[in-house]
Design a protein around this motif. Sequence first.
Motif, mmCIF file in Angstrom:
data_model
loop_
_atom_site.group_PDB
_atom_site.id
_atom_site.type_symbol
_atom_site.label_atom_id
_atom_site.label_comp_id
_atom_site.label_asym_id
_atom_site.label_seq_id
_atom_site.Cartn_x
_atom_site.Cartn_y
_atom_site.Cartn_z
ATOM 1 N N HIS A 41 30.369 36.527 45.115
ATOM 2 C CA HIS A 41 29.322 37.394 44.575
ATOM 3 C C HIS A 41 29.732 38.853 44.784
ATOM 4 O O HIS A 41 29.036 39.760 44.375
ATOM 5 C CB HIS A 41 27.997 37.118 45.278
ATOM 6 N N ASP A 42 30.893 39.049 45.447
ATOM 7 C CA ASP A 42 31.273 40.381 45.877
ATOM 8 C C ASP A 42 32.301 40.992 44.920
ATOM 9 O O ASP A 42 33.460 40.583 44.890
ATOM 10 C CB ASP A 42 31.857 40.263 47.294
ATOM 11 N N LEU A 43 31.883 41.975 44.148
ATOM 12 C CA LEU A 43 32.793 42.572 43.177
ATOM 13 C C LEU A 43 33.932 43.323 43.847
ATOM 14 O O LEU A 43 34.985 43.524 43.257
ATOM 15 C CB LEU A 43 32.013 43.498 42.246
ATOM 16 N N GLY A 44 33.723 43.712 45.093
ATOM 17 C CA GLY A 44 34.794 44.351 45.855
ATOM 18 C C GLY A 44 35.946 43.381 46.074
ATOM 19 O O GLY A 44 37.113 43.723 45.889
ATOM 20 N N VAL A 45 35.609 42.142 46.440
ATOM 21 C CA VAL A 45 36.628 41.118 46.642
ATOM 22 C C VAL A 45 37.369 40.858 45.333
ATOM 23 O O VAL A 45 38.595 40.724 45.313
ATOM 24 C CB VAL A 45 35.982 39.812 47.180
ATOM 25 N N VAL A 46 36.638 40.828 44.236
ATOM 26 C CA VAL A 46 37.251 40.614 42.924
ATOM 27 C C VAL A 46 38.291 41.697 42.649
ATOM 28 O O VAL A 46 39.421 41.411 42.267
ATOM 29 C CB VAL A 46 36.174 40.625 41.814
ATOM 30 N N ALA A 47 37.910 42.946 42.885
ATOM 31 C CA ALA A 47 38.828 44.052 42.624
ATOM 32 C C ALA A 47 40.080 43.944 43.477
ATOM 33 O O ALA A 47 41.166 44.325 43.056
ATOM 34 C CB ALA A 47 38.120 45.385 42.881
ATOM 35 N N GLU A 48 39.937 43.402 44.682
ATOM 36 C CA GLU A 48 41.086 43.313 45.580
ATOM 37 C C GLU A 48 42.080 42.228 45.175
ATOM 38 O O GLU A 48 43.271 42.423 45.254
ATOM 39 C CB GLU A 48 40.630 43.017 47.020
ATOM 40 N N VAL A 49 41.583 41.046 44.816
ATOM 41 C CA VAL A 49 42.519 39.931 44.697
ATOM 42 C C VAL A 49 42.671 39.298 43.313
ATOM 43 O O VAL A 49 43.602 38.540 43.102
ATOM 44 C CB VAL A 49 42.173 38.786 45.697
ATOM 45 N N CYS A 50 41.758 39.579 42.384
ATOM 46 C CA CYS A 50 41.795 38.795 41.140
ATOM 47 C C CYS A 50 42.636 39.449 40.052
ATOM 48 O O CYS A 50 42.797 40.660 40.029
ATOM 49 C CB CYS A 50 40.390 38.566 40.608
ATOM 50 N N THR A 51 43.166 38.602 39.154
ATOM 51 C CA THR A 51 43.851 39.138 37.986
ATOM 52 C C THR A 51 42.927 39.134 36.775
ATOM 53 O O THR A 51 42.984 40.015 35.941
ATOM 54 C CB THR A 51 45.119 38.328 37.673
ATOM 55 N N ARG A 52 42.077 38.105 36.683
ATOM 56 C CA ARG A 52 41.086 38.062 35.611
ATOM 57 C C ARG A 52 39.731 37.695 36.187
ATOM 58 O O ARG A 52 39.648 37.090 37.258
ATOM 59 C CB ARG A 52 41.506 37.049 34.541
ATOM 60 N N VAL A 53 38.676 38.033 35.492
ATOM 61 C CA VAL A 53 37.332 37.779 35.997
ATOM 62 C C VAL A 53 36.449 37.169 34.931
ATOM 63 O O VAL A 53 36.474 37.594 33.776
ATOM 64 C CB VAL A 53 36.605 39.087 36.392
ATOM 65 N N ALA A 54 35.648 36.193 35.330
ATOM 66 C CA ALA A 54 34.579 35.700 34.469
ATOM 67 C C ALA A 54 33.266 36.004 35.168
ATOM 68 O O ALA A 54 33.087 35.664 36.336
ATOM 69 C CB ALA A 54 34.733 34.202 34.254
ATOM 70 N N VAL A 55 32.375 36.706 34.473
ATOM 71 C CA VAL A 55 31.073 37.029 35.052
ATOM 72 C C VAL A 55 30.069 36.005 34.539
ATOM 73 O O VAL A 55 29.968 35.779 33.331
ATOM 74 C CB VAL A 55 30.612 38.440 34.650
ATOM 75 N N MET A 56 29.348 35.375 35.444
ATOM 76 C CA MET A 56 28.385 34.347 35.022
ATOM 77 C C MET A 56 26.951 34.796 35.224
ATOM 78 O O MET A 56 26.642 35.530 36.155
ATOM 79 C CB MET A 56 28.634 33.044 35.780
ATOM 80 N N TYR A 57 26.088 34.346 34.330
ATOM 81 C CA TYR A 57 24.665 34.599 34.468
ATOM 82 C C TYR A 57 23.916 33.386 33.939
ATOM 83 O O TYR A 57 24.156 32.958 32.808
ATOM 84 C CB TYR A 57 24.261 35.857 33.685
ATOM 85 N N LEU A 58 23.075 32.810 34.755
ATOM 86 C CA LEU A 58 22.285 31.642 34.371
ATOM 87 C C LEU A 58 23.090 30.543 33.677
ATOM 88 O O LEU A 58 22.733 30.113 32.573
ATOM 89 C CB LEU A 58 21.139 32.066 33.446
ATOM 90 N N GLY A 59 24.163 30.148 34.286
ATOM 91 C CA GLY A 59 24.917 29.002 33.777
ATOM 92 C C GLY A 59 25.907 29.302 32.677
ATOM 93 O O GLY A 59 26.566 28.400 32.181
ATOM 94 N N GLN A 60 26.016 30.568 32.279
ATOM 95 C CA GLN A 60 26.950 30.889 31.201
ATOM 96 C C GLN A 60 27.906 32.007 31.601
ATOM 97 O O GLN A 60 27.562 32.858 32.409
ATOM 98 C CB GLN A 60 26.176 31.363 29.967
ATOM 99 N N VAL A 61 29.086 31.973 30.995
ATOM 100 C CA VAL A 61 29.979 33.111 31.159
ATOM 101 C C VAL A 61 29.502 34.170 30.173
ATOM 102 O O VAL A 61 29.375 33.899 28.988
ATOM 103 C CB VAL A 61 31.437 32.724 30.854
ATOM 104 N N ILE A 62 29.184 35.364 30.654
ATOM 105 C CA ILE A 62 28.695 36.387 29.737
ATOM 106 C C ILE A 62 29.754 37.457 29.464
ATOM 107 O O ILE A 62 29.640 38.217 28.519
ATOM 108 C CB ILE A 62 27.393 37.044 30.246
ATOM 109 N N GLU A 63 30.776 37.482 30.307
ATOM 110 C CA GLU A 63 31.870 38.413 30.051
ATOM 111 C C GLU A 63 33.107 37.901 30.753
ATOM 112 O O GLU A 63 33.034 37.390 31.866
ATOM 113 C CB GLU A 63 31.518 39.817 30.571
ATOM 114 N N GLU A 64 34.236 37.973 30.064
ATOM 115 C CA GLU A 64 35.472 37.577 30.732
ATOM 116 C C GLU A 64 36.542 38.566 30.320
ATOM 117 O O GLU A 64 36.680 38.878 29.145
ATOM 118 C CB GLU A 64 35.878 36.168 30.299
#
Lengths: 339, 337
Positions: A215-238
């Motif tokens: 749930h931590d966008l800071g962690v995402v910025a540190e380690v991820c190459t791509r991101v999928a943002v989910m809201y209520l069971g759906q990917v709303i942005e990738e």
Amino acid sequence: MEGYPLLEVKELRTRFSSEKGTITAVDGVTFKVDYGETLGVVGESGCGKSVTAESIMRLLNEKSTRYDGEINFKGVNLLSLPEKKMLDIRGNEISMIFQDAMTSLNPVFTIGDQIAESIIVHQNLGKKEAMEKAVEMLRLTGIPSPEKRVHEYPHEISGGMRQRVMIAMALSCQPSLLIADEPTTALDVTIQAQILEVINDLKEELNMGVIMITHDLGVVAEVCTRVAVMYLGQVIEESDVDALFASPRHPYTRGLLKSIPTITGDRSQKLHTIQGVVPALDNVPKGCRFAPRCPYATDKCMTEFPLLETLENGQKIRCWHHQEIMEREAASDVITAAT
Amino acid sequence: MLLQQQLDGKITEQKDTGTPLLQVRNLKKYFPITSPFGRLKGHVKAVESVNFDLYEKGTLGLVGESGCGKSTTGRSILRLIEPTEGSVNYRGKDLLQLNQREFKGFRKEMQMVFQDPHSSLNPKKRIGELIEEPMEIHKIGTKADRMERAMDLLKRTGIREDQYFRFPHEFSGGQRQRIGIARALAVDPAIIVLDEPVSALDVSIQSQVLNLLEEIQDEFKLAYLFISHDLSVVRHIADEIGVMYLGHMVEKAPTDDLFANPLHPYTKALLSAIPIPDRKQRRERIIIKGDVPSPIDPPSGCVFHTRCPFAMEQCKSIKPEMLQQSDGHQVACHLYN
């Protein structure tokens, strides 16, 4: 199996039957993970990020769960495999680490026994060799004097150490996909930094794909190459992680990024808020799921359901008005810059 | 205009050298460890000589990792646990010298908001009753007065008045935290101790609650002791920050000063470990090795020397004093002696 992407989730739908009727926890999720790539899956409680992970591992009680769609792992649809075949994949080719290392470890077995267990099951090694491998794995995760630690019980070691043990266990069979479900949420920041570093180093070394659920966008910025943002069971942005932080498109992602206090932001400004709360899963909005909380929502958003649209730069977004919102915000930025 | 006044207020607060509302000196809390037969085996040294002041409308943030004693400090000044040593002066009166009966009168001056909004509200009571309960205990107003105030507080904290008769389970985590805040405000306190008040909440809800806390601080002229492990949150809300490690306060400074110029090696490591949700701001990490030592048998000398990248010979034997470096910026480290 060469030539296939490591993991391809297509239109995954996970439904639970409950007293209140059927609840769709994951509703049409699509994403891909490649070798050596870290995909971040972010969202708030109840967005279905953990259920997505559990669906990939098929950990849910299948008497009350219905899966639809495809989960193609190296070209094989996991959802069509019999449970017996899944046993060979779970913990061997796909491993998972959980948030709470204390409850995920068995308190009555030593650390060594627990790591050796999966090695014995999956790799046909004897007890002695498995134990040696366990020591080796612990050393790899940076635990000091691992030959002593293997004989200790989970309660004898600290939270950060336990998470390292979990990682050692998960990686003992050299999986090609690691699913980390909030692996650092229960840890202190300095320990979190250590653990993220371990996961990242081992990913490089083993050329694994990693799904980092957080749930931590800071962690995402540190380690991820791509991101999928989910809201209520759906990917709303990738999107690519740089693009997501540089130009988030979906109003939810934008709101989320603006509402986090950071150590560099302007302190005198009030924090941005997203109005309202996440609706319950048995009562999802008809049109766009974010519409009731969205400052840009129109009548169309309330009634018509947007699809995940792929933009030229590869960014994917589920919003009717993202183009206008971008233009409008750009214009208002010019105005604020001018004044 | 109003915003400007608020801003000015926020900045001048800590510079205001007027009398502090609360002065904590030399606070110490040792928990005894006993064998099953009652023999004393040692002590958990949870808090060791902590000093700080709280000012009206000011916020002191206490940060540190689990087990550093920040929650024990918060609870000790409210005497929810009895401190072993030290003094807590509230408007010139040492609260630790009072007996329970005398202290009861002061309890309403200091309230607390807890981390877990699920376990800190009695599930069998309606939220209206929950908010009235502290007023009842302190015999404030008539029943009708109390009900009116409860309604007002609900409205002020963003809960609809018609939800007065609902039970805690009918609310989400963020709403429950609002109810907890309304309850703390009920007796019109001067000080609120907030122990990780937003840690259990999702980010979109967290910002709503933080904004509410800032608004009511001005409105009710509150002093906050804000305890959190999340430095970004503390930075946003606090005027001054105390960094704790293993029961000791190792650095204390005005917020902007601490972030611009952290002195203690532990503070530096802590700051560099925070993941920043922005890809443009990459920086060098100081990753400190190992785990926090046990507070039962803390290291000699400086408690941080076992993990400190700059540890010197004297750090192992001599405990560093908390010394003033610049205006309001104090640090306990031999590097700055």
